[in-house]
Design a protein around this motif. Sequence first.
Motif, PDB file in Angstrom:
ATOM      1  N   ILE A 184     -50.249   6.943 -10.493  1.00  7.79           N
ATOM      2  CA  ILE A 184     -51.540   6.580  -9.911  1.00  7.79           C
ATOM      3  C   ILE A 184     -52.616   7.393 -10.613  1.00  7.79           C
ATOM      4  CG2 ILE A 184     -52.878   6.445  -7.774  1.00  7.79           C
ATOM      5  CD1 ILE A 184     -50.178   6.793  -6.255  1.00  7.79           C
ATOM      6  N   ILE A 185     -53.709   6.733 -10.982  1.00 10.45           N
ATOM      7  CA  ILE A 185     -54.850   7.494 -11.503  1.00 10.45           C
ATOM      8  C   ILE A 185     -56.006   7.403 -10.501  1.00 10.45           C
ATOM      9  CG2 ILE A 185     -54.125   7.193 -13.878  1.00 10.45           C
ATOM     10  CD1 ILE A 185     -56.418   5.150 -14.222  1.00 10.45           C
ATOM     11  N   GLY A 186     -56.875   8.413 -10.555  1.00  4.95           N
ATOM     12  CA  GLY A 186     -58.008   8.456  -9.636  1.00  4.95           C
ATOM     13  C   GLY A 186     -57.795   9.395  -8.470  1.00  4.95           C
ATOM     14  N   VAL A 228     -48.873   0.902 -13.409  1.00  5.94           N
ATOM     15  CA  VAL A 228     -50.091   1.705 -13.528  1.00  5.94           C
ATOM     16  C   VAL A 228     -50.978   1.338 -12.342  1.00  5.94           C
ATOM     17  CG1 VAL A 228     -52.095   2.280 -14.936  1.00  5.94           C
ATOM     18  CG2 VAL A 228     -49.903   1.771 -16.041  1.00  5.94           C
ATOM     19  N   ASN A 229     -51.173   2.295 -11.448  1.00  7.93           N
ATOM     20  CA  ASN A 229     -51.933   2.081 -10.217  1.00  7.93           C
ATOM     21  C   ASN A 229     -53.266   2.802 -10.276  1.00  7.93           C
ATOM     22  OD1 ASN A 229     -49.744   0.922  -8.156  1.00  7.93           O
ATOM     23  ND2 ASN A 229     -48.753   2.557  -9.309  1.00  7.93           N
ATOM     24  N   ALA A 230     -54.311   2.143  -9.785  1.00 12.48           N
ATOM     25  CA  ALA A 230     -55.584   2.821  -9.530  1.00 12.48           C
ATOM     26  C   ALA A 230     -55.611   3.151  -8.041  1.00 12.48           C
ATOM     27  CB  ALA A 230     -56.759   1.919  -9.894  1.00 12.48           C
ATOM     28  N   LEU A 231     -55.977   4.374  -7.714  1.00 14.41           N
ATOM     29  CA  LEU A 231     -56.008   4.771  -6.309  1.00 14.41           C
ATOM     30  C   LEU A 231     -56.882   3.818  -5.492  1.00 14.41           C
ATOM     31  CD1 LEU A 231     -55.341   6.956  -4.104  1.00 14.41           C
ATOM     32  CD2 LEU A 231     -57.600   7.926  -4.647  1.00 14.41           C
ATOM     33  N   GLN A 235     -62.410   9.709  -2.738  1.00 16.51           N
ATOM     34  CA  GLN A 235     -62.330   9.615  -4.198  1.00 16.51           C
ATOM     35  C   GLN A 235     -63.055   8.360  -4.707  1.00 16.51           C
ATOM     36  OE1 GLN A 235     -61.044  12.994  -5.155  1.00 16.51           O
ATOM     37  NE2 GLN A 235     -60.670  11.553  -6.823  1.00 16.51           N
ATOM     38  N   GLU A 236     -63.741   8.522  -5.846  1.00 14.33           N
ATOM     39  CA  GLU A 236     -64.417   7.377  -6.449  1.00 14.33           C
ATOM     40  C   GLU A 236     -63.418   6.468  -7.148  1.00 14.33           C
ATOM     41  OE1 GLU A 236     -67.645   8.315  -9.027  1.00 14.33           O
ATOM     42  OE2 GLU A 236     -68.654   9.610  -7.553  1.00 14.33           O
ATOM     43  N   ALA A 290     -51.616  -1.381  -8.047  1.00 14.65           N
ATOM     44  CA  ALA A 290     -52.656  -1.166  -7.035  1.00 14.65           C
ATOM     45  C   ALA A 290     -54.037  -1.021  -7.673  1.00 14.65           C
ATOM     46  CB  ALA A 290     -52.326   0.070  -6.209  1.00 14.65           C
ATOM     47  N   GLY A 291     -55.032  -1.492  -6.963  1.00 11.32           N
ATOM     48  CA  GLY A 291     -56.412  -1.445  -7.444  1.00 11.32           C
ATOM     49  C   GLY A 291     -56.875  -2.743  -8.058  1.00 11.32           C
ATOM     50  N   ARG A 292     -55.975  -3.681  -8.232  1.00 15.58           N
ATOM     51  CA  ARG A 292     -56.324  -4.946  -8.890  1.00 15.58           C
ATOM     52  C   ARG A 292     -57.288  -5.777  -8.048  1.00 15.58           C
ATOM     53  NH1 ARG A 292     -54.049 -10.107  -9.904  1.00 15.58           N
ATOM     54  NH2 ARG A 292     -52.434  -9.848  -8.327  1.00 15.58           N
TER      55      ARG A 292
END
Length: 332
Positions: free
Chosen positions: A194-196, A223-226, A237-238, A265-267
């Motif tokens: 996870i990034i972010g 690859v997940n975006a928080l 978190q932004e 995640a984050g899509r």
Amino acid sequence: MSQVRNNWTKEEISDIYYRPVLDLIYEAATVHRQNHDPQEVQVCTLLSVKTGGCPEDCAYCPQAARYHTDVKVHKLLPVEEVLDSAKKAKEAGSTRFCMGAAWREVRDNRDFDSVLEMVKGVNKMGMEVCCTLGMLTQEQANKLKEAGLYAYNHNLDTSEEHYNEIISTRNYDDRLKTLDNVRNAEISVCSGGIIGMGEADQDRIGMLLTLANLPEHPESVPVNALVPVAGTPLEDQERVSIWEMVRMIATARILMPKAMVRLSAGRVKMTVEEQALCFMAGANSIFAGEKLLTTPNPEEDADKKMFQTLNLKPRKAFKETSAVKFQKIPSA
């Protein structure tokens, strides 16, 4: 053809990660085309079969019992209900069905017996069946393999250096041990992060270094975006930018050319144009359905329209055998 290596250095990965973004996308797209059909994207469905009440303290997770979120706790779903969901997912175009349970680790009890029945049932449908159930012993991994499990998801989440900032109820070696058990059972490994979450670029690079230097590359790298959730420590978190996602996806594609890189995640917050950039950079899998465990996800109709717009086609199940067949280059 791009070589498969398991002996990357942090300096080499940093050099790739920090390239001008258009050059990075171009290189990743070239590697992608050498190893995959660029018009093919696998559609996966993720179902929470046991939700909430988890004793761990993962700072991003609304299912942790200690956080006050809107997630409603429910015990393990009945086997028939799960198999009905899998059947509907297959009819909607999914070729991989993943079942997630909010456990710290698998325990040898009736719930695990039920999960084994779920695995058998989904496998009989001709879908790639995946589970994410927390930590596994070698014996439990072997039982899942015998039941027909195709893949096991156990994300590293972040770098080893940043890990203690996110989770204190287990350590990085616990994560790696479970991946070892999965690999030893000849189940394909699904592991990403996870990034972010407040990490630095060097932490993202460090996580990719660990994944790319495993004894065998994961067959699947999400690859997940928080997705910040109210009530969790990371609620403020932004959102990460599309360029941060593209850098992660492109670098992962270059480092692990044979792997499925999954846009996870984050899509739901991404436009079609932003998702197209991710596909160009090497992503070749998405998750469909209303939710990813407990966080929102784009609707199936929107995804079908996107596939038509981008001339993408769904990837068939079992197209590649597991990651154990990936070529390995010995360390220097």
